[in-house]
Design a protein around this motif. Structure first.
Motif, PDB file in Angstrom:
ATOM      1  N   ALA A 121       0.819  -1.191  -0.012  1.00 58.85           N
ATOM      2  CA  ALA A 121       0.081   0.062   0.026  1.00 58.85           C
ATOM      3  C   ALA A 121       1.055   1.321  -0.013  1.00 58.85           C
ATOM      4  O   ALA A 121       0.424   2.319  -0.574  1.00 58.85           O
ATOM      5  CB  ALA A 121      -0.948   0.060   1.240  1.00 58.85           C
ATOM      6  N   SER A 122       2.149   1.161   0.871  1.00 61.18           N
ATOM      7  CA  SER A 122       2.834   2.490   0.727  1.00 61.18           C
ATOM      8  C   SER A 122       4.247   1.960   1.048  1.00 61.18           C
ATOM      9  O   SER A 122       4.566   1.105   1.794  1.00 61.18           O
ATOM     10  CB  SER A 122       2.167   3.247   1.752  1.00 61.18           C
ATOM     11  OG  SER A 122       2.133   2.959   3.224  1.00 61.18           O
ATOM     12  N   VAL A 123       5.223   2.931   0.708  1.00 55.38           N
ATOM     13  CA  VAL A 123       6.643   2.799   1.007  1.00 55.38           C
ATOM     14  C   VAL A 123       7.112   3.849   1.424  1.00 55.38           C
ATOM     15  O   VAL A 123       7.252   5.057   0.675  1.00 55.38           O
ATOM     16  CB  VAL A 123       7.405   2.124  -0.276  1.00 55.38           C
ATOM     17  CG1 VAL A 123       8.970   1.937   0.184  1.00 55.38           C
ATOM     18  CG2 VAL A 123       6.851   0.704  -0.725  1.00 55.38           C
ATOM     19  N   ALA A 124       7.802   4.086   2.588  1.00 52.28           N
ATOM     20  CA  ALA A 124       8.198   5.385   3.172  1.00 52.28           C
ATOM     21  C   ALA A 124       9.569   5.239   3.388  1.00 52.28           C
ATOM     22  O   ALA A 124      10.190   4.428   3.996  1.00 52.28           O
ATOM     23  CB  ALA A 124       7.618   5.514   4.364  1.00 52.28           C
ATOM     24  N   LEU A 125      10.348   6.166   2.597  1.00 54.84           N
ATOM     25  CA  LEU A 125      11.854   6.242   2.958  1.00 54.84           C
ATOM     26  C   LEU A 125      11.974   7.531   3.611  1.00 54.84           C
ATOM     27  O   LEU A 125      11.735   8.646   3.150  1.00 54.84           O
ATOM     28  CB  LEU A 125      12.643   6.511   1.458  1.00 54.84           C
ATOM     29  CG  LEU A 125      13.913   6.947   1.481  1.00 54.84           C
ATOM     30  CD1 LEU A 125      14.641   5.566   2.283  1.00 54.84           C
ATOM     31  CD2 LEU A 125      14.374   7.228   0.237  1.00 54.84           C
ATOM     32  N   LEU A 126      12.710   7.382   4.621  1.00 54.75           N
ATOM     33  CA  LEU A 126      12.998   8.547   5.607  1.00 54.75           C
ATOM     34  C   LEU A 126      14.669   8.431   5.797  1.00 54.75           C
ATOM     35  O   LEU A 126      15.249   7.744   6.598  1.00 54.75           O
ATOM     36  CB  LEU A 126      12.326   8.158   6.883  1.00 54.75           C
ATOM     37  CG  LEU A 126      10.807   8.625   6.899  1.00 54.75           C
ATOM     38  CD1 LEU A 126      10.157   7.192   6.777  1.00 54.75           C
ATOM     39  CD2 LEU A 126      10.345   9.348   8.361  1.00 54.75           C
ATOM     40  N   PRO A 127      15.226   9.396   5.097  1.00 54.77           N
ATOM     41  CA  PRO A 127      16.694   9.246   5.034  1.00 54.77           C
ATOM     42  C   PRO A 127      17.430   9.628   6.429  1.00 54.77           C
ATOM     43  O   PRO A 127      18.648   9.326   6.434  1.00 54.77           O
ATOM     44  CB  PRO A 127      17.054  10.190   3.859  1.00 54.77           C
ATOM     45  CG  PRO A 127      15.768  11.015   3.733  1.00 54.77           C
ATOM     46  CD  PRO A 127      14.672  10.460   4.050  1.00 54.77           C
ATOM     47  N   GLY A 128      16.617  10.463   7.019  1.00 58.48           N
ATOM     48  CA  GLY A 128      17.197  10.982   8.487  1.00 58.48           C
ATOM     49  C   GLY A 128      16.395  11.918   9.071  1.00 58.48           C
ATOM     50  O   GLY A 128      15.512  12.434   8.439  1.00 58.48           O
ATOM     51  N   GLY A 129      16.669  12.165  10.106  1.00 64.17           N
ATOM     52  CA  GLY A 129      15.743  13.401  10.841  1.00 64.17           C
ATOM     53  C   GLY A 129      14.356  12.776  11.435  1.00 64.17           C
ATOM     54  O   GLY A 129      13.589  13.804  11.461  1.00 64.17           O
ATOM     55  N   PHE A 130      14.217  11.459  11.432  1.00 68.17           N
ATOM     56  CA  PHE A 130      12.622  11.253  11.447  1.00 68.17           C
ATOM     57  C   PHE A 130      12.481  11.091  13.339  1.00 68.17           C
ATOM     58  O   PHE A 130      13.239  11.242  13.973  1.00 68.17           O
ATOM     59  CB  PHE A 130      12.518   9.661  10.973  1.00 68.17           C
ATOM     60  CG  PHE A 130      13.575   8.824  11.303  1.00 68.17           C
ATOM     61  CD1 PHE A 130      13.649   8.139  12.291  1.00 68.17           C
ATOM     62  CD2 PHE A 130      14.847   8.569  10.426  1.00 68.17           C
ATOM     63  CE1 PHE A 130      14.681   6.897  12.525  1.00 68.17           C
ATOM     64  CE2 PHE A 130      15.713   7.600  10.474  1.00 68.17           C
ATOM     65  CZ  PHE A 130      15.459   6.969  11.801  1.00 68.17           C
ATOM     66  N   GLY A 131      11.151  10.857  13.372  1.00 64.05           N
ATOM     67  CA  GLY A 131      10.715  11.134  14.764  1.00 64.05           C
ATOM     68  C   GLY A 131      10.954   9.844  15.467  1.00 64.05           C
ATOM     69  O   GLY A 131      11.891   9.076  15.176  1.00 64.05           O
TER      70      GLY A 131
END
Length: 688
Positions: A121-131
């Motif tokens: 359904a979804s793919v999330a890439l968070l390269p940095g600075g995430f929660g």
């Protein structure tokens, strides 16, 4: 006692942050590099619909492979499937499916992702600075959310292309129960063996892979659901570096896989509020075997994985939303390692591709256990046009092993057990002065435990502690025209207490590895995107960055990171024309650093020439560029039945890109291992 306290805290910390169920069209999937309900909390994002992802040339219709085309991601080495994000090592980026960690997003070859696209359904890439809800990593995170199964009838597909065959089917088993199953099996090795020279694998590793997924979903009540999911994947990769002397032929075999089973219970109460609990258990297996004549090296790691992710999200008034939860993960590993101390190589090692390993050999067989229990809390505070999200994550690691020192004769082994705690503050800020303009910033601290294999009393150091990183980013996003957006982000990251090989010729007992490494990565990334409209979609992604490492000692100088790529450019476009879809993708990437050989000397004892190296990572491979094209045609065969035909042509430019530098046995001549020339991937898919 320490372990008992940790399990008690795991049982006591309940009901973390919740992902809120979102209304979705039943026949539409989305690939989002943005956690949609939490967009203000993770601002470094990009969004790509599944329709666009399937049509991107070079991905062969694999939705998750679109991640390689996004800003902040370096081009991986050929046939590796590694993710290098914001200058972090591939092992420093984590991949999650429904919040459950898996070893990799891709099969070992990088040709396919480990999950069927029809389940995504979804793919999330968070390269940095995430929660604060994710951690235990110095790099980024990739988060895959699976889609809900269709609630009526029987649906699915069967398809095949040059690489593999796959199928998926789902069925409604009543008004509240649904089930689905998917599988994939590769046959590229058999196809190449039948049509090409049998020694093609000498320079290009031919992958063998398979994966499966199964799910049963139950609607318990209004806004409440339970899913039970089974995932599995397996890979095998062989490579041979031939030699006229059979005693000097080098072979390498990598085999591994994973299995996961998890249950996900979700309950949505009202807007921005909900509860989610996901316990899981699984097993990972990785085996690397290399041989150079009669000097084999083996690393076999088998790990039992278990844990739970639970979350609770609640609103306080109109301006504050609180998210709290617990993220627990344990890894109990059995490691068998034999052979050279220098294989497999580590980042920062100076070596030549295909060169023989060092003559020192030894062996170790040991077990480790690493448990991390991490409660976290964050607040979304909306102050007019400004949204501030402070958060904190408390990482508590239990690190255990059965052997603190190498075994000596009949002397009993002495194990170790210790607890290390890290408090990681996080801050995300989003300012939207007008509907089409948004400024954002993020920063925080991140910690990571040592790899199980690095806790060896012979090959590593049992006393290794946590590595640390600080992330910071600043950027803006603007809607130039309806459907046309531009986003620019600057980032800076520092890393400390990195695990590196001891520089001592005779390291201290049980201290073959030390935590003297430091690193930094900084750069600028740009994304200009045309969302799907009038059949046209595409984007331009560009990253300019620099990543460096050094030893933490006075007057130490930074060197280039082994995966440093100063410039990475991707231009992808696709156009729908009735039942036809045309797509093209152009990629450019700077060559990765290599340490040049400036001379050689003859070793009479070993009867071979050994290299003399120049400046560490003082040279680069030639730049990579490639144009790919894709053509699709859909043919209706009746009611609810569709035949989709595709042709994905990779490397239309016919450029034989240099993938690795190699030398003659006496190091007087230099050449390159080249990538594959033009390759056509033909596929057919029958949907029902």
């Amino acid at each position: 006692m320490q372990r008992a306290r940790l399990f008690a805290s795991l049982a006591a910390a309940w009901l973390p942050w919740a992902s809120v169920a979102q209304a979705q069209e039943k026949d539409v999937q989305e690939v989002r590099v943005r956690a949609a309900p939490r967009a203000p909390r993770d601002p470094v994002t990009a969004t790509v619909s599944a329709d666009e992802a399937r049509h991107v040339a070079g991905t062969q219709g694999d939705v998750a492979k679109v991640v390689d085309n996004l800003p902040g991601v370096a081009r991986p080495p050929l046939g590796s499937g590694q993710l290098v994000v914001w200058g972090s090592a591939p092992s420093d980026t984590r991949t999650y499916i429904d919040g459950v960690e898996v070893p990799s997003l891709y099969h070992g070859s990088g040709l396919r992702s480990v999950i069927n696209s029809d389940l995504v359904a979804s793919v999330a890439l968070l390269p940095g600075g995430f929660g604060a809800d994710y951690g235990r990593t110095l790099g980024g995170t990739v988060r895959v959310e699976t889609r809900a199964l269709r609630d009526e009838g029987v649906h699915g597909y069967a398809g095949a292309d040059t690489y593999d065959a796959s199928a998926f089917v789902s069925a409604a088993l009543g008004s509240k129960v649904r089930a689905g199953v998917a599988a994939r099996y590769s046959y590229l090795d058999a196809l190449l063996a039948a049509t090409s020279a049998r020694d093609i694998g000498d320079y290009f590793p031919i992958p063998r892979y398979r994966d499966y997924q199964a799910r049963i979903a139950i609607d318990l009540a209004q806004g409440e659901s339970l899913d039970v999911t089974l995932l599995g994947s397996h890979d095998a990769l062989d490579r041979t570096v031939a030699s006229a002397d059979p005693a000097k032929t080098r072979t390498e075999r990598t085999e591994g896989g994973f299995h996961r089973v998890y249950a996900r219970w979700k309950r949505t109460t009202r807007e921005a509020e909900g509860i989610e609990v996901t316990p899981f258990v699984g097993y990972d297996q990785t085996e690397l075997t290399t041989s150079f004549g009669g000097n084999p090296t083996k690393l076999d790691v088998g790990s039992m994985r278990y844990g739970m992710r639970a979350s609770y999200r609640v609103r306080f008034g109109r301006k504050v939303v609180a998210s709290t939860g617990i993220d627990a993960s344990g890894t109990a590993s059995q490691i068998v390692r034999r052979g050279s101390l220098t294989l497999p190589p580590r980042e920062g090692d100076i070596a030549v591709f295909g060169a023989p390993p060092s003559d020192d050999t030894t062996a170790d067989d040991f077990s480790t256990h690493v448990l991390d229990v991490a409660p976290h809390l964050s607040l979304d505070v909306k102050l007019g046009d400004l949204t501030v999200t402070p958060g904190v994550r408390v990482e508590t690691f239990l690190i255990e092993g059965e052997r603190l020192l190498p075994t000596f004769g009949q002397k009993p082994d002495v194990g170790f057990s210790r607890v290390e705690t890290a408090i990681d503050p996080r801050l995300l800020v989003r300012y939207q002065p007008m509907p089409r303009l948004t400024f954002f910033a993020s920063g925080g601290a991140y910690h990571q435990a040592p790899e199980p294999a690095d806790l060896s009393a012979i090959f590593g150091t049992p006393a290794l502690g946590l590595s640390r990183a600080l992330h910071a980013s600043l950027g803006e996003r603007i809607t130039v025209l309806p459907g046309l957006t531009a986003e620019v982000t600057g980032f800076y990251k520092t890393m400390s207490d990195l695990v590196v090989r001891s520089r001592s010729v005779t390291p201290k007992l049980a201290q073959a590895l030390v935590q003297d490494g430091e690193g930094r990565s900084y750069g600028l990334q740009l994304l200009v995107r045309r969302e799907l409209g009038h059949g046209l979609s595409g984007w331009i992604s560009y990253t300019m960055s620099r990543s460096e490492r050094r030893i933490a000692e006075p007057a130490a100088r930074y060197r280039l990171f082994d995966f440093d790529q100063p410039h990475v450019l991707v231009v992808a476009l696709s156009q729908e024309l009735g039942r036809w879809v045309l797509g093209a993708r152009f990629r450019y990437a700077s060559g990765v650093p290599r340490t040049p050989v400036v001379g050689a000397y003859y070793d009479a004892v070993s009867d071979r020439s050994d290299p003399v190296f120049g400046l560490h990572n003082g040279a680069r491979l030639p730049a990579f560029y490639q144009l790919d094209a894709r053509v699709e045609r859909s043919v209706p065969l009746g009611k609810d039945v569709l035949l989709a035909l595709s042709l994905d042509v990779q490397n239309v430019t016919y450029r034989e890109n240099a993938e690795e530098v190699v030398y003659s046995p006496d190091f007087r001549q230099r050449g390159y291992i080249r990538g594959l020339p033009t390759v056509a991937v033909v596929g057919a898919r029958l949907e029902f």
